[in-house]
Write a protein that holds these residues in place. Structure first.
Motif, PDB file in Angstrom:
ATOM      1  N   ASP A   1      41.310 -63.810  57.949  1.00 33.21           N
ATOM      2  CA  ASP A   1      41.743 -62.747  57.043  1.00 33.21           C
ATOM      3  C   ASP A   1      42.326 -63.237  55.728  1.00 33.21           C
ATOM      4  O   ASP A   1      42.264 -62.534  54.712  1.00 33.21           O
ATOM      5  CB  ASP A   1      42.781 -61.851  57.733  1.00 33.21           C
ATOM      6  CG  ASP A   1      42.147 -60.917  58.747  1.00 33.21           C
ATOM      7  OD1 ASP A   1      40.907 -60.785  58.728  1.00 33.21           O
ATOM      8  OD2 ASP A   1      42.890 -60.317  59.556  1.00 33.21           O
ATOM      9  N   SER A   2      42.879 -64.425  55.681  1.00 34.59           N
ATOM     10  CA  SER A   2      43.530 -64.918  54.466  1.00 34.59           C
ATOM     11  C   SER A   2      42.620 -65.792  53.608  1.00 34.59           C
ATOM     12  O   SER A   2      43.027 -66.255  52.544  1.00 34.59           O
ATOM     13  CB  SER A   2      44.789 -65.715  54.835  1.00 34.59           C
ATOM     14  OG  SER A   2      44.452 -66.799  55.691  1.00 34.59           O
ATOM     15  N   ILE A   3      41.389 -66.016  54.063  1.00 34.54           N
ATOM     16  CA  ILE A   3      40.470 -66.906  53.353  1.00 34.54           C
ATOM     17  C   ILE A   3      39.249 -66.128  52.882  1.00 34.54           C
ATOM     18  O   ILE A   3      38.606 -65.408  53.647  1.00 34.54           O
ATOM     19  CB  ILE A   3      40.054 -68.092  54.240  1.00 34.54           C
ATOM     20  CG1 ILE A   3      41.289 -68.918  54.622  1.00 34.54           C
ATOM     21  CG2 ILE A   3      39.027 -68.969  53.526  1.00 34.54           C
ATOM     22  CD1 ILE A   3      41.000 -70.104  55.494  1.00 34.54           C
ATOM     23  N   PHE A   4      38.930 -66.289  51.587  1.00 33.11           N
ATOM     24  CA  PHE A   4      37.827 -65.586  50.953  1.00 33.11           C
ATOM     25  C   PHE A   4      36.873 -66.602  50.329  1.00 33.11           C
ATOM     26  O   PHE A   4      37.203 -67.778  50.192  1.00 33.11           O
ATOM     27  CB  PHE A   4      38.358 -64.648  49.869  1.00 33.11           C
ATOM     28  CG  PHE A   4      39.287 -63.570  50.378  1.00 33.11           C
ATOM     29  CD1 PHE A   4      38.845 -62.266  50.492  1.00 33.11           C
ATOM     30  CD2 PHE A   4      40.599 -63.865  50.738  1.00 33.11           C
ATOM     31  CE1 PHE A   4      39.692 -61.268  50.956  1.00 33.11           C
ATOM     32  CE2 PHE A   4      41.452 -62.884  51.205  1.00 33.11           C
ATOM     33  CZ  PHE A   4      40.998 -61.580  51.310  1.00 33.11           C
ATOM     34  N   ALA A   5      35.703 -66.133  49.932  1.00 31.80           N
ATOM     35  CA  ALA A   5      34.746 -67.008  49.255  1.00 31.80           C
ATOM     36  C   ALA A   5      33.917 -66.189  48.279  1.00 31.80           C
ATOM     37  O   ALA A   5      33.593 -65.021  48.543  1.00 31.80           O
ATOM     38  CB  ALA A   5      33.836 -67.707  50.267  1.00 31.80           C
ATOM     39  N   VAL A   6      33.583 -66.795  47.143  1.00 32.81           N
ATOM     40  CA  VAL A   6      32.709 -66.160  46.150  1.00 32.81           C
ATOM     41  C   VAL A   6      31.727 -67.187  45.616  1.00 32.81           C
ATOM     42  O   VAL A   6      31.939 -68.396  45.723  1.00 32.81           O
ATOM     43  CB  VAL A   6      33.508 -65.564  44.959  1.00 32.81           C
ATOM     44  CG1 VAL A   6      34.460 -64.478  45.419  1.00 32.81           C
ATOM     45  CG2 VAL A   6      34.250 -66.662  44.186  1.00 32.81           C
ATOM     46  N   GLY A   7      30.633 -66.699  45.036  1.00 30.72           N
ATOM     47  CA  GLY A   7      29.681 -67.572  44.373  1.00 30.72           C
ATOM     48  C   GLY A   7      28.653 -68.175  45.306  1.00 30.72           C
ATOM     49  O   GLY A   7      28.401 -67.684  46.411  1.00 30.72           O
ATOM     50  N   ASP A   8      28.060 -69.280  44.861  1.00 30.24           N
ATOM     51  CA  ASP A   8      26.937 -69.891  45.569  1.00 30.24           C
ATOM     52  C   ASP A   8      27.296 -70.368  46.967  1.00 30.24           C
ATOM     53  O   ASP A   8      26.414 -70.514  47.811  1.00 30.24           O
ATOM     54  CB  ASP A   8      26.391 -71.079  44.771  1.00 30.24           C
ATOM     55  CG  ASP A   8      25.726 -70.648  43.469  1.00 30.24           C
ATOM     56  OD1 ASP A   8      25.674 -69.431  43.209  1.00 30.24           O
ATOM     57  OD2 ASP A   8      25.282 -71.532  42.713  1.00 30.24           O
ATOM     58  N   VAL A   9      28.555 -70.614  47.225  1.00 34.29           N
ATOM     59  CA  VAL A   9      28.971 -71.095  48.543  1.00 34.29           C
ATOM     60  C   VAL A   9      28.728 -70.033  49.617  1.00 34.29           C
ATOM     61  O   VAL A   9      28.674 -70.342  50.808  1.00 34.29           O
ATOM     62  CB  VAL A   9      30.451 -71.542  48.517  1.00 34.29           C
ATOM     63  CG1 VAL A   9      31.395 -70.336  48.509  1.00 34.29           C
ATOM     64  CG2 VAL A   9      30.773 -72.475  49.674  1.00 34.29           C
ATOM     65  N   THR A  10      28.551 -68.767  49.188  1.00 35.69           N
ATOM     66  CA  THR A  10      28.232 -67.692  50.138  1.00 35.69           C
ATOM     67  C   THR A  10      26.731 -67.471  50.254  1.00 35.69           C
ATOM     68  O   THR A  10      26.292 -66.725  51.130  1.00 35.69           O
ATOM     69  CB  THR A  10      28.889 -66.366  49.723  1.00 35.69           C
ATOM     70  OG1 THR A  10      28.290 -65.900  48.506  1.00 35.69           O
ATOM     71  CG2 THR A  10      30.386 -66.535  49.519  1.00 35.69           C
ATOM     72  N   ASP A  11      25.953 -68.052  49.333  1.00 35.12           N
ATOM     73  CA  ASP A  11      24.492 -68.002  49.365  1.00 35.12           C
ATOM     74  C   ASP A  11      23.946 -66.572  49.358  1.00 35.12           C
ATOM     75  O   ASP A  11      22.918 -66.293  49.976  1.00 35.12           O
ATOM     76  CB  ASP A  11      23.947 -68.747  50.590  1.00 35.12           C
ATOM     77  CG  ASP A  11      22.517 -69.250  50.385  1.00 35.12           C
ATOM     78  OD1 ASP A  11      22.142 -69.462  49.222  1.00 35.12           O
ATOM     79  OD2 ASP A  11      21.798 -69.412  51.380  1.00 35.12           O
ATOM     80  N   ARG A  12      24.636 -65.672  48.642  1.00 33.31           N
ATOM     81  CA  ARG A  12      24.103 -64.320  48.528  1.00 33.31           C
ATOM     82  C   ARG A  12      23.055 -64.288  47.418  1.00 33.31           C
ATOM     83  O   ARG A  12      21.865 -64.195  47.691  1.00 33.31           O
ATOM     84  CB  ARG A  12      25.238 -63.322  48.291  1.00 33.31           C
ATOM     85  CG  ARG A  12      26.069 -63.091  49.570  1.00 33.31           C
ATOM     86  CD  ARG A  12      27.267 -62.194  49.338  1.00 33.31           C
ATOM     87  NE  ARG A  12      28.354 -62.905  48.649  1.00 33.31           N
ATOM     88  CZ  ARG A  12      29.588 -62.425  48.534  1.00 33.31           C
ATOM     89  NH1 ARG A  12      29.887 -61.226  49.041  1.00 33.31           N
ATOM     90  NH2 ARG A  12      30.525 -63.121  47.924  1.00 33.31           N
TER      91      ARG A  12
END
Length: 448
Positions: free
Chosen positions: A297-308
């Motif tokens: 719950d306290s950790i998020f991710a954005v950008g290419d590291v999510t491979d969306r």
């Protein structure tokens, strides 16, 4: 309430991480961002910005040649790779400084060392220090893939290509995606002999088939060599420093440089994600929900590291949405529909919305409108390259489902046209618009 060293700790100072940090700090959060290399990330340091500058440089080869047809007495010109290389790297240095100034002016603390996740609210720094944060954002981007074959270490990736000591006389490019085709056009215009090697039988998978086929035809006509259905076996480095590249289906290919452009994988290795049990997909990407939240719950991710969608503007929007939602009291999510994209090949291509095949799969017998023409400048320059514009339209309501084009300035034209597709306008709305003549963009309102 728990007390932490920071409200937000960001790992990775690329486009998404910098935007999230700056906006969160503007909302009043105490923010730190860790970067082990340079501020700016892939796009600014080793991606779209320096590459686009090389594209501009490559355009002069054709422009100088064509200028003679327009009455200019242009002497034979010599290209100096080192001048362009050094000027591009100087511009990267300038942009790196601007990004750092942006963070500093927003009171974001820049920590210049590697950071890894040590716990739900803990970050371990390479110096041995551990800090705590209410929320952790991972924005480490993606990394070039290198093939698993003997001698693979003799090749380079898009990370190193901007630093070449000299222009290779012969270069082999592995891959057939946008990076491969962009560098194929760049090096060809600079005078290198270019061979593009791909393990499948098509280029630019995911783009409209007619558009990508047109690029292939033009590239072959220019002299770029394509080897399809070819897998790497081994790379030999010869006594004179040149390479001999062995692939299936053809004779070994001699080259002075080998560039890997076979894809980019999320940069999650060694980040300590196992310490918090984060779930990764089969490509190593962090799985997140619509708000960028991971399984912790306290950790998020954005950008290419999510491979969306691996595009800089998408990462920026994700960073903005994260900061506004988590620290600004303004919940927002990124809309991934109708995201335009471009390939800065020679000539460039661009597209938005559904391709013809995607639309047929979804709606059946869709309507297709095209304009296949020779740009006015190419006519006088005695250049046979033809542009192709294509509109995919809903079979019943006339709504424009997709726009795809290849030709001079296609990305510049498509950005404005993408607004119309995103807004759900119909083919009739294009038809009702008076043409801006003479221009290439007028073909968008004259499609038949």
């Amino acid at each position: 309430m728990a007390s932490y060293d920071y409200d937000l700790f960001v790992i990775g100072a690329g486009s998404g991480g910098v935007r999230a940090s700056r906006v969160a700090a503007a909302h009043g959060a105490k923010v730190a961002i860790a970067e082990e290399y340079r501020v700016g990330g892939t796009c600014v340091i080793r991606g779209c910005v320096p590459k686009k500058l090389l594209v501009y440089g490559a355009h002069f080869a054709e422009d100088l040649h064509d200028a003679r047809r327009f009455g200019w007495d242009v002497p034979d010109c010599r290209f100096d790779w080192s001048v362009l290389r050094d000027n591009v790297l100087a511009e990267v240095d300038r942009l790196n400084g601007l990004y750092e100034n942006t963070l500093n002016s927003n009171d974001v603390e820049i920590i210049r060392e590697r950071a890894t996740v040590a716990g739900p609210h803990e970050v371990a720094l390479a110096s041995g220090r551990t800090v705590t944060a209410g929320k952790i954002l991972i924005a480490t981007g993606a990394w070039p893939v290198v093939p698993d074959c003997e001698g693979a270490e003799h090749g380079i990736t898009s990370n190193e290509v901007f630093h070449l000591d000299k222009l290779p006389r012969r270069i082999v490019i592995a891959g057939a995606g946008y990076i491969a085709n962009e560098f194929a056009g760049i090096f060809h215009e600079f005078g290198s002999q270019v061979t593009l090697v791909n393990r499948s039988d098509q280029i630019l998978r995911g783009y409209d088939e007619q558009i990508r086929d047109r690029l292939l035809q033009i590239s072959i006509a220019k002299g770029i060599d394509f080897r399809f259905n070819a897998a790497f076996q081994k790379v030999e480095k010869l006594a004179d420093g040149s390479l001999l590249i062995h692939v299936t289906g053809c004779d070994p290919i001699p080259a002075d440089a080998l560039l890997y452009a076979i894809g980019r994988t999320p940069h999650t290795r060694g980040l300590g994600l196992e310490n918090v049990g984060l779930e990764l997909d089969d490509r190593g990407a962090i799985k997140v929900d619509e708000d960028g939240r991971s399984g912790c719950d306290s950790i998020f991710a954005v950008g290419d590291v999510t491979d969306r969608i691996q595009l800089t503007p998408v990462a920026i929007r994700e960073g903005q949405a994260f900061a506004d939602t988590q620290f600004g009291g303004k919940p927002s999510r990124v809309d991934y529909g109708c995201v335009p994209s471009a390939v800065f090949s020679q000539p460039p291509l661009a597209g938005v919305g559904l391709t013809e095949s995607q639309a047929r799969d979804k709606f059946g017998n869709v309507k297709i409108y095209t304009s296949d023409f020779r740009p006015m400048k190419n006519v006088l320059a005695n250049r046979n390259e033809r542009a192709l514009y294509k509109m995919v339209v809903h079979p019943e309501n006339g709504k424009v489902l997709g726009l795809h084009m290849i030709g001079p300035d296609a990305p510049e034209i498509l950005q404005a046209a993408a607004v119309a597709v995103k807004a759900g306008l119909t083919k009739q709305a294009f038809d009702d618009t008076v043409a801006l003549h003479p221009s290439m963009s007028e073909e968008l309102v004259l499609l038949k």
